[in-house]
Design a protein around this motif. Structure first.
Motif, PDB file in Angstrom:
ATOM      1  N   SER A 155       0.804  -0.980  -0.053  1.00 44.94           N
ATOM      2  CA  SER A 155       0.116  -0.023  -0.173  1.00 44.94           C
ATOM      3  C   SER A 155       0.875   1.278  -0.064  1.00 44.94           C
ATOM      4  O   SER A 155       1.974   1.515   0.581  1.00 44.94           O
ATOM      5  N   ILE A 156       0.489   2.142  -0.813  1.00 47.68           N
ATOM      6  CA  ILE A 156       1.284   3.613  -0.933  1.00 47.68           C
ATOM      7  C   ILE A 156       0.228   4.583  -0.549  1.00 47.68           C
ATOM      8  O   ILE A 156      -0.741   4.796  -1.378  1.00 47.68           O
ATOM      9  N   ALA A 157       0.638   5.462   0.586  1.00 40.92           N
ATOM     10  CA  ALA A 157      -0.091   6.272   0.825  1.00 40.92           C
ATOM     11  C   ALA A 157       0.144   7.548  -0.079  1.00 40.92           C
ATOM     12  O   ALA A 157       1.538   7.973   0.119  1.00 40.92           O
ATOM     13  N   ALA A 158      -0.619   8.564  -0.447  1.00 43.95           N
ATOM     14  CA  ALA A 158      -0.295   9.517  -1.128  1.00 43.95           C
ATOM     15  C   ALA A 158       0.660  10.576  -0.337  1.00 43.95           C
ATOM     16  O   ALA A 158       1.811  11.179  -0.901  1.00 43.95           O
ATOM     17  N   PRO A 159       0.390  10.996   0.850  1.00 40.43           N
ATOM     18  CA  PRO A 159       1.246  11.930   1.624  1.00 40.43           C
ATOM     19  C   PRO A 159       2.692  11.408   1.754  1.00 40.43           C
ATOM     20  O   PRO A 159       3.662  12.035   1.605  1.00 40.43           O
ATOM     21  N   TYR A 196       8.688   3.436  -6.512  1.00 40.91           N
ATOM     22  CA  TYR A 196       9.585   2.462  -5.300  1.00 40.91           C
ATOM     23  C   TYR A 196       8.559   1.475  -4.800  1.00 40.91           C
ATOM     24  O   TYR A 196       8.890   0.801  -3.551  1.00 40.91           O
ATOM     25  N   ALA A 197       7.792   1.135  -5.522  1.00 38.64           N
ATOM     26  CA  ALA A 197       6.775  -0.283  -5.173  1.00 38.64           C
ATOM     27  C   ALA A 197       7.480  -1.387  -5.465  1.00 38.64           C
ATOM     28  O   ALA A 197       8.225  -1.451  -6.727  1.00 38.64           O
ATOM     29  N   PRO A 198       7.826  -2.374  -4.719  1.00 38.98           N
ATOM     30  CA  PRO A 198       8.374  -3.643  -4.919  1.00 38.98           C
ATOM     31  C   PRO A 198       8.336  -4.079  -6.327  1.00 38.98           C
ATOM     32  O   PRO A 198       7.052  -4.350  -6.660  1.00 38.98           O
ATOM     33  N   ASP A 209      -4.682   6.835  -1.839  1.00 42.36           N
ATOM     34  CA  ASP A 209      -3.621   5.698  -1.806  1.00 42.36           C
ATOM     35  C   ASP A 209      -3.576   4.672  -2.820  1.00 42.36           C
ATOM     36  O   ASP A 209      -4.803   4.888  -3.654  1.00 42.36           O
ATOM     37  N   ILE A 210      -2.800   4.023  -2.820  1.00 45.21           N
ATOM     38  CA  ILE A 210      -2.750   2.927  -4.025  1.00 45.21           C
ATOM     39  C   ILE A 210      -2.395   1.665  -3.233  1.00 45.21           C
ATOM     40  O   ILE A 210      -1.305   1.453  -2.734  1.00 45.21           O
ATOM     41  N   ASP A 211      -3.215   0.592  -3.656  1.00 44.14           N
ATOM     42  CA  ASP A 211      -2.946  -0.899  -3.195  1.00 44.14           C
ATOM     43  C   ASP A 211      -2.481  -1.467  -4.322  1.00 44.14           C
ATOM     44  O   ASP A 211      -3.151  -1.402  -5.487  1.00 44.14           O
ATOM     45  N   VAL A 212      -1.522  -2.351  -4.234  1.00 43.37           N
ATOM     46  CA  VAL A 212      -0.764  -3.372  -5.167  1.00 43.37           C
ATOM     47  C   VAL A 212      -0.937  -4.646  -4.887  1.00 43.37           C
ATOM     48  O   VAL A 212      -0.428  -5.195  -3.874  1.00 43.37           O
TER      49      VAL A 212
END
Length: 674
Positions: free
Chosen positions: A54-58, A75-77, A140-143
């Motif tokens: 999970s990538i939080a925008a802030p 920088y997402a794995p 946010d972005i969930d991968v």
């Protein structure tokens, strides 16, 4: 500060050492209930059994220069976004098992709107439409990695990206501006290219009703995207006008070439306007509507390195370079010059309830190419700069829609049952017209046309069963009915006018995983998932020119069938976490573009999409993220992935057997500090 690290050995040494130094065990959890560990943000989807980031925008804005939304994935794995310059609309996502040429193996959603293009599988026109959402709107972005969740179609073989946008809690008004300068030097190109962006937004919440209106404007020029080259003749010659400025090099096959110029120097002006409305009913039902309009004007230019004795730039004709005679075609430079206008509209409506033991959601989305025209000159530069004959490639009417109805019931003892219905339908319309004036002329006679439709209806069911203290099993399945209809290809010259056969098929994809949490903060999991990735409409109806014939290679392509596996171990506490995953992906009838004879008995090779008998990817992924390392406030993070991708069997192109899969690097990694 973020640093990309290229050497695989020791890439995470410092980070892992810090992780070990902070690896104090958290108190044991004796309840037997398995905790869901999420780095930041909220988990998207229902009952996801596989690895998720999970990538939080802030936090992304703290770490990254976020100009476009896709920058948040830097920088997402294991993910790579092929972003060649700011504003690039051909920016596919590569996953840990697929390269940038396999865009159809990734699903990308924005508030339920499918923005990964389901009409193709390439790194050009089938790239995701990230421009539909401005980075300031992202929450946010969930991968999700791999096809282990029954909720998602076979396009999840690589990954699923769920982008969630935010809504205001009170009145807000914002504006920001940024600029960037790029210095570029290669061959005969020596320039600096600039980017400017302004964005603004306004929104408010009044009781149960909230709204947000945002707009962004980007003006950017990128470095050349193509080199203009000529293959050097086998023997020297004295014919042609002597010219200077060329660079001697070799192409991908090792053949000597002359680099004579650069093309695809894009000047892009992009505008994104997004409106989102939301309302919460007294019974806690929530409804929302999103509309986003994306408009782009892309003017691409070319540069020649060649000059004659009078210093006149040379774009075409017979020339002599270092004692070799070359013939520069009229389109050698012109094919890298174009004027591309796009206006795309994305819309979505959702209705959901999250109260009680039963939660449900209904989402409908639509993505439509209102206007999509690319104008290309057909005559030689420099005369073509002022007009002349050319072509207009039009995609108006292309688009897709999706519908999902899903629910989750948590009221049955140790079970969490989720289920859903799904439909998606894609329409592809491509027409190329001749025109007397490529800059502003009206479309003339139809030169080529390709069109078709695909649709999938699906039903899925999944049960998450906490069958023993510390153990959780997830079993699921997805049944899909797929059809391809109304396919046709037309060409005026060479002549072709064919109606393609209708295709249909029924497919079932089982899923299974087991998770074990012996004691907090440790979690272990094993997952397996089967998936069918259906052929896209452009894969089915791609046309290839072969001399005086135009041929559709295979309108009867079969879906590619994947079996994916993952073993993962994760340790997470309040100071961060570390995860190690082993993964494998086996695909039969893989849909890949490769070289093979197109006509019976021919020895000439052409590149087109084919079913490859079997491919396999095996790898290992290491992810770590620690807070307050060495001193308060220092965060270290990074990932390292090794993947060995091979073509196991390929009857159509036997030489590919046991060779590496295209565009899939063996090593990739990143590390950073904040």
């Amino acid at each position: 500060m973020s640093i990309f690290y290229r050497a695989p050995a020791g890439a995470l040494f410092t980070l892992l050492a810090a992780t070990a130094a902070h690896a104090d065990a958290a108190p044991d959890d004796k309840s037997g209930k398995i905790e869901t560990v999420v780095v930041t943000g909220a988990r998207s989807g229902i009952g996801m059994p596989n690895s998720i980031e999970s990538i939080a925008a802030p936090r992304a804005r703290e770490r990254i220069n976020t100009v476009n939304t896709e920058d948040m994935l830097k920088y997402a794995p294991s993910l790579v976004v092929r972003k060649r310059h700011y504003g690039d609309t051909q920016d596919p996502v590569a996953t840990r098992t697929s390269g940038v040429g396999a865009s159809a193996r990734t699903l990308i959603y924005v508030d339920g709107i499918l923005i990964s293009s389901p009409i193709g599988n390439n790194n050009t026109a089938a790239s995701p439409h990230f421009g539909i959402v401005a980075p300031d709107d992202v929450s946010d972005i969930d991968v999700l990695y791999g096809p282990f969740a029954a909720e998602y179609a076979g396009n999840s073989i690589g990954a699923v990206l769920n982008i969630t946008t935010r809504m205001p809690d009170s009145f807000e008004l914002y504006g920001d501006a940024l600029g960037a300068v790029q210095d570029f030097h290669q061959y005969g190109t020596h320039r600096s290219y600039g980017t400017g962006q302004i964005a603004a937004g306004i929104g408010d919440r009044n009781g149960a009703f909230s709204w947000r209106l945002s707009a962004s404007h980007l003006d950017t020029t990128g470095q050349p995207l193509a080199d203009v080259t000529l293959v050097r003749p086998s023997m020297p010659g004295g014919a042609g006008t002597p010219v200077t400025g060329a660079f001697n090099s070799v192409n991908r096959t090792g053949a000597p070439i002359a680099v004579i110029g650069a093309g695809g120097i894009e000047h892009q002006v992009q505008d994104t306007d997004t409106l989102k409305l939301a309302y919460e009913f007294p019974n806690r039902w929530q409804i929302s509507y999103t509309a986003s309009l994306f408009h782009q004007r892309d003017d691409a230019a070319a540069q020649t390195y060649l000059h004659d004795a009078a210093a006149t730039p040379i774009y075409s004709g017979g020339v002599n370079i270092d004692g070799y005679s070359y013939a520069i075609g009229a389109n050698s430079f012109s094919n890298n010059v174009y004027d591309w206008t796009q206006t795309h509209l994305a819309q979505a409506v959702s209705l959901k309830s999250t109260e009680g033991d039963f939660a449900w959601e209904i989402v409908g989305s639509d993505y439509l190419y209102l206007d999509d025209n690319q104008r290309v000159p057909g005559t030689a530069l420099p005369a073509a700069k002022t007009g002349g004959a050319g072509t207009i490639n039009r995609l108006n009417g292309t688009g897709w829609y999706t519908f999902d109805a899903k629910g989750i019931w948590q009221g049955w003892r140790a079970h969490e049952v989720s289920f859903g219905l799904h439909r998606d339908a894609e329409t592809f319309k491509q027409s190329k017209y001749n025109t007397a004036d490529w800059i502003g002329g009206a479309p003339g006679l139809l030169a080529t046309r390709a069109q078709g439709q695909t649709a999938t209806n699906a039903i899925w069911l999944q049960d998450v069963w906490s069958f023993a203290p510390g153990f959780k099993a997830t079993l699921g399945g997805r049944y899909e009915d797929w059809r391809a209809t109304d396919g046709s290809n037309f060409s005026a010259a060479p002549p072709l006018d064919v109606k393609q056969p209708h295709l249909s098929g029924d497919f079932f994809s089982p899923k299974a995983s087991v998770t074990w949490q012996p004691a907090a903060p440790w979690t272990f999991s094993a997952s397996w998932g089967a998936a069918y990735r259906m052929p896209t409409v452009t894969e089915l109806y791609q046309a290839v020119t072969t001399g005086t014939q135009l041929t559709v290679p295979n309108p009867d392509l079969k879906p590619e069938h994947a079996n994916s596996y993952e073993l993962a171990a994760e340790r997470a506490d309040e100071n961060g976490r570390v995860r190690l995953s082993l993964f494998q992906e086996d695909i039969t009838d893989a849909l890949l573009a490769q070289s093979a004879p197109l006509l019976p008995g021919s020895t000439t090779l052409y590149s087109f999409v084919q079913n490859v008998d079997r491919t396999r990817v095996r790898g290992i992924e290491l992810v770590a993220d620690r807070n307050d390392v060495f001193f308060d406030g220092l965060e270290l993070y990074g990932s390292l992935t090794y993947a060995d991708g091979r073509t196991v069997k390929d009857a159509a192109f036997a030489k590919a057997a046991n060779k590496s899969l295209p565009q899939l690097p063996k090593w990739r990694g990143n590390r950073g500090a904040t």
